[in-house]
Motif scaffolding. Structure first.
Motif, PDB file in Angstrom:
ATOM      1  N   GLY A 125       0.814  -1.208   0.000  1.00 54.13           N
ATOM      2  CA  GLY A 125       0.000   0.000   0.000  1.00 54.13           C
ATOM      3  C   GLY A 125       0.844   1.254   0.000  1.00 54.13           C
ATOM      4  O   GLY A 125       0.537   2.233  -0.683  1.00 54.13           O
ATOM      5  N   ARG A 126       1.924   1.233   0.751  1.00 54.96           N
ATOM      6  CA  ARG A 126       2.820   2.388   0.817  1.00 54.96           C
ATOM      7  C   ARG A 126       3.476   2.636  -0.536  1.00 54.96           C
ATOM      8  O   ARG A 126       3.590   3.770  -0.992  1.00 54.96           O
ATOM      9  CB  ARG A 126       3.878   2.153   1.891  1.00 54.96           C
ATOM     10  CG  ARG A 126       4.663   3.393   2.237  1.00 54.96           C
ATOM     11  CD  ARG A 126       5.632   3.186   3.393  1.00 54.96           C
ATOM     12  NE  ARG A 126       4.984   2.598   4.554  1.00 54.96           N
ATOM     13  CZ  ARG A 126       5.380   1.463   5.145  1.00 54.96           C
ATOM     14  NH1 ARG A 126       6.415   0.801   4.681  1.00 54.96           N
ATOM     15  NH2 ARG A 126       4.756   1.004   6.193  1.00 54.96           N
ATOM     16  N   TRP A 140      -5.096  -2.778  -4.295  1.00 55.27           N
ATOM     17  CA  TRP A 140      -6.395  -2.730  -3.627  1.00 55.27           C
ATOM     18  C   TRP A 140      -7.065  -4.104  -3.659  1.00 55.27           C
ATOM     19  O   TRP A 140      -7.555  -4.597  -2.642  1.00 55.27           O
ATOM     20  CB  TRP A 140      -7.227  -1.684  -4.314  1.00 55.27           C
ATOM     21  CG  TRP A 140      -8.575  -1.392  -3.737  1.00 55.27           C
ATOM     22  CD1 TRP A 140      -9.148  -1.952  -2.629  1.00 55.27           C
ATOM     23  CD2 TRP A 140      -9.515  -0.464  -4.238  1.00 55.27           C
ATOM     24  NE1 TRP A 140     -10.376  -1.419  -2.424  1.00 55.27           N
ATOM     25  CE2 TRP A 140     -10.636  -0.503  -3.390  1.00 55.27           C
ATOM     26  CE3 TRP A 140      -9.521   0.397  -5.309  1.00 55.27           C
ATOM     27  CZ2 TRP A 140     -11.745   0.286  -3.600  1.00 55.27           C
ATOM     28  CZ3 TRP A 140     -10.636   1.188  -5.511  1.00 55.27           C
ATOM     29  CH2 TRP A 140     -11.728   1.136  -4.667  1.00 55.27           C
ATOM     30  N   ARG A 141      -7.062  -4.713  -4.843  1.00 49.47           N
ATOM     31  CA  ARG A 141      -7.674  -6.043  -4.965  1.00 49.47           C
ATOM     32  C   ARG A 141      -6.930  -7.082  -4.138  1.00 49.47           C
ATOM     33  O   ARG A 141      -7.534  -7.942  -3.508  1.00 49.47           O
ATOM     34  CB  ARG A 141      -7.694  -6.473  -6.436  1.00 49.47           C
ATOM     35  CG  ARG A 141      -8.524  -5.621  -7.361  1.00 49.47           C
ATOM     36  CD  ARG A 141      -9.931  -6.111  -7.450  1.00 49.47           C
ATOM     37  NE  ARG A 141      -9.983  -7.535  -7.667  1.00 49.47           N
ATOM     38  CZ  ARG A 141     -10.546  -8.120  -8.692  1.00 49.47           C
ATOM     39  NH1 ARG A 141     -11.095  -7.391  -9.628  1.00 49.47           N
ATOM     40  NH2 ARG A 141     -10.588  -9.431  -8.778  1.00 49.47           N
ATOM     41  N   VAL A 197      -7.078  -1.278   3.231  1.00 49.94           N
ATOM     42  CA  VAL A 197      -6.841  -0.823   1.862  1.00 49.94           C
ATOM     43  C   VAL A 197      -6.785   0.702   1.758  1.00 49.94           C
ATOM     44  O   VAL A 197      -6.866   1.249   0.659  1.00 49.94           O
ATOM     45  CB  VAL A 197      -7.922  -1.374   0.899  1.00 49.94           C
ATOM     46  CG1 VAL A 197      -7.848  -2.871   0.802  1.00 49.94           C
ATOM     47  CG2 VAL A 197      -9.294  -0.916   1.329  1.00 49.94           C
ATOM     48  N   VAL A 198      -6.622   1.373   2.873  1.00 46.78           N
ATOM     49  CA  VAL A 198      -6.684   2.837   2.891  1.00 46.78           C
ATOM     50  C   VAL A 198      -5.609   3.451   2.001  1.00 46.78           C
ATOM     51  O   VAL A 198      -5.887   4.349   1.193  1.00 46.78           O
ATOM     52  CB  VAL A 198      -6.570   3.367   4.335  1.00 46.78           C
ATOM     53  CG1 VAL A 198      -6.496   4.882   4.343  1.00 46.78           C
ATOM     54  CG2 VAL A 198      -7.721   2.871   5.168  1.00 46.78           C
ATOM     55  N   LEU A 199      -4.384   2.993   2.106  1.00 45.69           N
ATOM     56  CA  LEU A 199      -3.301   3.567   1.314  1.00 45.69           C
ATOM     57  C   LEU A 199      -3.506   3.328  -0.177  1.00 45.69           C
ATOM     58  O   LEU A 199      -3.228   4.206  -1.007  1.00 45.69           O
ATOM     59  CB  LEU A 199      -1.949   3.007   1.761  1.00 45.69           C
ATOM     60  CG  LEU A 199      -1.492   3.398   3.160  1.00 45.69           C
ATOM     61  CD1 LEU A 199      -0.175   2.719   3.494  1.00 45.69           C
ATOM     62  CD2 LEU A 199      -1.367   4.893   3.286  1.00 45.69           C
ATOM     63  N   ALA A 200      -4.009   2.165  -0.533  1.00 42.95           N
ATOM     64  CA  ALA A 200      -4.264   1.875  -1.945  1.00 42.95           C
ATOM     65  C   ALA A 200      -5.397   2.741  -2.483  1.00 42.95           C
ATOM     66  O   ALA A 200      -5.338   3.217  -3.630  1.00 42.95           O
ATOM     67  CB  ALA A 200      -4.587   0.398  -2.133  1.00 42.95           C
TER      68      ALA A 200
END
Length: 135
Positions: A13-14, A49-50, A59-62
């Motif tokens: 995600g980062r 995300w998926r 999934v916040v960062l994505a």
């Protein structure tokens, strides 16, 4: 030969978010490359995300990366459209400035550019376009 590196879910995600921030920054510098990196970062953010949602991870960062990618895509597309739409007047302005040796002739080039922009924008009344500073 080394085995492939294993990345954690938070690292995915980062990385997606950093790629989106890079696309937005590159849009301000070189819009064409920002557009290309925006498409790439949108794909990476969507895949991240998926992947994270399938593993029940945050999934916040994505999602934030996806939003930033979409903003950079819209901004880069708008800038490229404006550049292409006003290509002829800007090229004529550059040619005029090459031969302008005095400040009066340079001001004449700016006035010509303002009139050319007015002709490209049919909804603007005559004499309403005034550039605050010469390009």
């Amino acid at each position: 030969m080394q085995p492939p590196a294993v990345t954690s879910e938070s690292e995915l995600g980062r990385r997606a978010l950093l790629l989106s921030i890079g696309a937005l920054a590159l849009t301000f510098v070189v819009p064409m490359f920002g557009l290309a990196l925006g498409v790439f970062s949108a794909v990476v953010c969507f895949r991240t995300w998926r992947s994270l949602s399938g593993k029940q991870r945050p999934v916040v960062l994505a999602v934030v990366g996806m939003l930033l990618s979409l903003v950079s895509l819209c901004l880069a597309a708008a800038v490229l459209w404006v550049q292409m739409y006003f290509d002829t007047p800007l090229t004529a302005y550059n040619e005029c400035m090459k031969g302008a040796g005095t400040s009066t002739s340079q001001q004449g080039c700016v006035v010509e550019l303002e009139r050319a922009v007015e002709s490209r924008l049919p909804f603007m009344p005559k004499g309403s376009v005034k550039l605050p500073f010469p390009p």
